[in-house]
Design a protein around this motif. Structure first.
Motif, PDB file in Angstrom:
ATOM      1  N   ASN A 114       0.952  -1.211   0.247  1.00  0.00           N
ATOM      2  CA  ASN A 114      -0.205   0.117   0.211  1.00  0.00           C
ATOM      3  C   ASN A 114       0.862   1.364  -0.329  1.00  0.00           C
ATOM      4  O   ASN A 114       0.547   2.093  -0.581  1.00  0.00           O
ATOM      5  CB  ASN A 114      -0.909   0.056   1.109  1.00  0.00           C
ATOM      6  CG  ASN A 114      -2.074  -1.125   1.096  1.00  0.00           C
ATOM      7  OD1 ASN A 114      -2.422  -1.191  -0.331  1.00  0.00           O
ATOM      8  ND2 ASN A 114      -2.810  -1.439   2.092  1.00  0.00           N
ATOM      9  N   GLN A 115       1.902   1.097   0.707  1.00  0.00           N
ATOM     10  CA  GLN A 115       2.709   2.283   0.925  1.00  0.00           C
ATOM     11  C   GLN A 115       3.488   2.777  -0.596  1.00  0.00           C
ATOM     12  O   GLN A 115       3.634   3.763  -1.021  1.00  0.00           O
ATOM     13  CB  GLN A 115       3.845   2.458   2.067  1.00  0.00           C
ATOM     14  CG  GLN A 115       3.308   2.640   3.185  1.00  0.00           C
ATOM     15  CD  GLN A 115       4.221   2.312   4.379  1.00  0.00           C
ATOM     16  OE1 GLN A 115       5.432   1.877   4.035  1.00  0.00           O
ATOM     17  NE2 GLN A 115       3.701   2.542   5.629  1.00  0.00           N
ATOM     18  N   ARG A 116       3.974   1.526  -1.158  1.00  0.00           N
ATOM     19  CA  ARG A 116       4.617   1.672  -2.438  1.00  0.00           C
ATOM     20  C   ARG A 116       3.946   2.033  -3.612  1.00  0.00           C
ATOM     21  O   ARG A 116       4.242   2.674  -4.507  1.00  0.00           O
ATOM     22  CB  ARG A 116       5.604   0.454  -2.777  1.00  0.00           C
ATOM     23  CG  ARG A 116       6.688   0.463  -1.780  1.00  0.00           C
ATOM     24  CD  ARG A 116       7.342  -1.016  -2.241  1.00  0.00           C
ATOM     25  NE  ARG A 116       8.797  -1.273  -1.108  1.00  0.00           N
ATOM     26  CZ  ARG A 116       9.247  -2.040  -1.032  1.00  0.00           C
ATOM     27  NH1 ARG A 116       8.992  -3.347  -1.954  1.00  0.00           N
ATOM     28  NH2 ARG A 116      10.279  -2.391  -0.202  1.00  0.00           N
ATOM     29  N   HIS A 117       2.481   1.455  -3.536  1.00  0.00           N
ATOM     30  CA  HIS A 117       1.828   1.588  -4.826  1.00  0.00           C
ATOM     31  C   HIS A 117       0.402   2.320  -4.682  1.00  0.00           C
ATOM     32  O   HIS A 117      -0.173   2.451  -5.494  1.00  0.00           O
ATOM     33  CB  HIS A 117       1.527   0.340  -5.402  1.00  0.00           C
ATOM     34  CG  HIS A 117       2.618  -0.727  -5.652  1.00  0.00           C
ATOM     35  ND1 HIS A 117       3.216  -0.380  -6.769  1.00  0.00           N
ATOM     36  CD2 HIS A 117       3.285  -1.725  -4.887  1.00  0.00           C
ATOM     37  CE1 HIS A 117       4.398  -1.446  -6.826  1.00  0.00           C
ATOM     38  NE2 HIS A 117       4.242  -2.030  -5.645  1.00  0.00           N
ATOM     39  N   GLY A 118       0.446   3.076  -3.627  1.00  0.00           N
ATOM     40  CA  GLY A 118      -0.657   3.973  -3.249  1.00  0.00           C
ATOM     41  C   GLY A 118      -1.952   3.238  -2.975  1.00  0.00           C
ATOM     42  O   GLY A 118      -2.241   2.131  -3.165  1.00  0.00           O
TER      43      GLY A 118
END
Length: 108
Positions: free
Chosen positions: A77-81
Protein backbone atom coordinates in the motif's frame (compact mmCIF):
# COMPACT_ATOMS: atom_id res chain seq x y z
CA UNK A 1 -26.99 -20.82 -17.62
CA UNK A 2 -23.62 -19.32 -16.76
CA UNK A 3 -23.80 -15.66 -15.83
CA UNK A 4 -20.60 -13.67 -15.36
CA UNK A 5 -20.79 -11.47 -12.29
CA UNK A 6 -18.27 -8.78 -11.42
CA UNK A 7 -16.14 -9.40 -8.36
CA UNK A 8 -17.29 -7.55 -5.28
CA UNK A 9 -13.72 -7.12 -4.05
CA UNK A 10 -10.54 -6.53 -5.97
CA UNK A 11 -7.93 -9.28 -6.13
CA UNK A 12 -5.01 -9.09 -3.69
CA UNK A 13 -1.65 -8.05 -5.15
CA UNK A 14 0.64 -10.98 -5.99
CA UNK A 15 3.15 -10.54 -3.12
CA UNK A 16 0.34 -10.24 -0.57
CA UNK A 17 -1.46 -13.27 -1.98
CA UNK A 18 1.78 -15.28 -1.90
CA UNK A 19 2.36 -14.35 1.74
CA UNK A 20 -1.26 -15.22 2.58
CA UNK A 21 -1.02 -18.66 0.96
CA UNK A 22 2.25 -19.30 2.79
CA UNK A 23 0.63 -18.28 6.08
CA UNK A 24 -2.36 -20.56 5.54
CA UNK A 25 -0.08 -23.54 4.82
CA UNK A 26 2.08 -22.87 7.89
CA UNK A 27 -0.94 -22.41 10.16
CA UNK A 28 -2.47 -25.64 8.81
CA UNK A 29 0.77 -27.50 9.55
CA UNK A 30 0.87 -25.99 13.04
CA UNK A 31 -2.68 -27.08 13.81
CA UNK A 32 -1.98 -30.56 12.46
CA UNK A 33 1.17 -30.80 14.57
CA UNK A 34 -0.70 -29.61 17.66
CA UNK A 35 -3.45 -32.19 17.24
CA UNK A 36 -0.94 -35.01 16.65
CA UNK A 37 1.03 -33.89 19.73
CA UNK A 38 -2.18 -33.88 21.76
CA UNK A 39 -3.11 -37.42 20.74
CA UNK A 40 0.42 -38.69 21.26
CA UNK A 41 0.35 -37.17 24.75
CA UNK A 42 -2.91 -38.99 25.48
CA UNK A 43 -1.32 -42.27 24.46
CA UNK A 44 1.85 -41.49 26.47
CA UNK A 45 4.03 -42.08 23.43
CA UNK A 46 7.70 -41.14 23.46
CA UNK A 47 7.05 -39.05 20.30
CA UNK A 48 4.88 -36.63 22.25
CA UNK A 49 7.78 -34.55 23.58
CA UNK A 50 9.48 -33.96 20.20
CA UNK A 51 6.09 -33.14 18.67
CA UNK A 52 5.37 -30.58 21.40
CA UNK A 53 8.77 -28.96 20.82
CA UNK A 54 8.05 -28.91 17.09
CA UNK A 55 4.65 -27.41 17.82
CA UNK A 56 6.25 -24.59 19.79
CA UNK A 57 8.67 -23.88 16.94
CA UNK A 58 5.85 -24.02 14.38
CA UNK A 59 3.78 -21.63 16.47
CA UNK A 60 6.59 -19.08 16.28
CA UNK A 61 6.88 -19.60 12.52
CA UNK A 62 3.10 -19.35 12.07
CA UNK A 63 3.01 -16.11 14.02
CA UNK A 64 5.71 -14.68 11.80
CA UNK A 65 3.90 -15.88 8.66
CA UNK A 66 0.69 -14.12 9.70
CA UNK A 67 2.62 -10.96 10.55
CA UNK A 68 4.34 -11.23 7.17
CA UNK A 69 0.97 -10.96 5.42
CA UNK A 70 0.18 -7.78 7.31
CA UNK A 71 3.66 -6.28 6.74
CA UNK A 72 3.61 -7.16 3.04
CA UNK A 73 0.17 -5.61 2.63
CA UNK A 74 1.23 -2.40 4.36
CA UNK A 75 4.42 -2.21 2.27
CA UNK A 76 2.45 -2.75 -0.94
CA UNK A 77 0.00 0.00 0.00
CA UNK A 78 2.82 2.43 0.78
CA UNK A 79 4.72 1.73 -2.44
CA UNK A 80 1.80 1.55 -4.85
CA UNK A 81 -0.69 3.90 -3.27
CA UNK A 82 -3.98 3.20 -1.64
CA UNK A 83 -7.22 3.61 -3.50
CA UNK A 84 -9.25 5.87 -1.29
CA UNK A 85 -12.48 7.72 -1.73
CA UNK A 86 -12.71 11.00 0.13
CA UNK A 87 -15.64 11.49 2.43
CA UNK A 88 -18.37 13.95 1.56
CA UNK A 89 -16.97 16.50 4.04
CA UNK A 90 -13.52 16.33 2.45
CA UNK A 91 -15.09 16.67 -1.00
CA UNK A 92 -17.11 19.72 0.07
CA UNK A 93 -14.03 21.28 1.66
CA UNK A 94 -12.00 20.80 -1.53
CA UNK A 95 -14.85 22.20 -3.62
CA UNK A 96 -14.99 25.30 -1.41
CA UNK A 97 -11.22 25.75 -1.62
CA UNK A 98 -11.33 25.51 -5.44
CA UNK A 99 -14.14 28.06 -5.59
CA UNK A 100 -12.17 30.42 -3.34
CA UNK A 101 -9.10 30.00 -5.55
CA UNK A 102 -11.14 30.76 -8.68
CA UNK A 103 -12.59 33.89 -7.07
CA UNK A 104 -9.11 35.03 -6.08
CA UNK A 105 -7.83 34.50 -9.62
CA UNK A 106 -10.77 36.47 -11.06
CA UNK A 107 -10.03 39.43 -8.79
CA UNK A 108 -6.41 39.61 -9.92
Amino acid sequence: MWVEEPATRRRLPDPVRTAAVRAVVVVALTLTDASIAFFLTLTTSWLAFPMVLGGIALTVVATWAVLDVWITRQTWNQRHGVVSEPSSTARARRRAARAARREELRRV
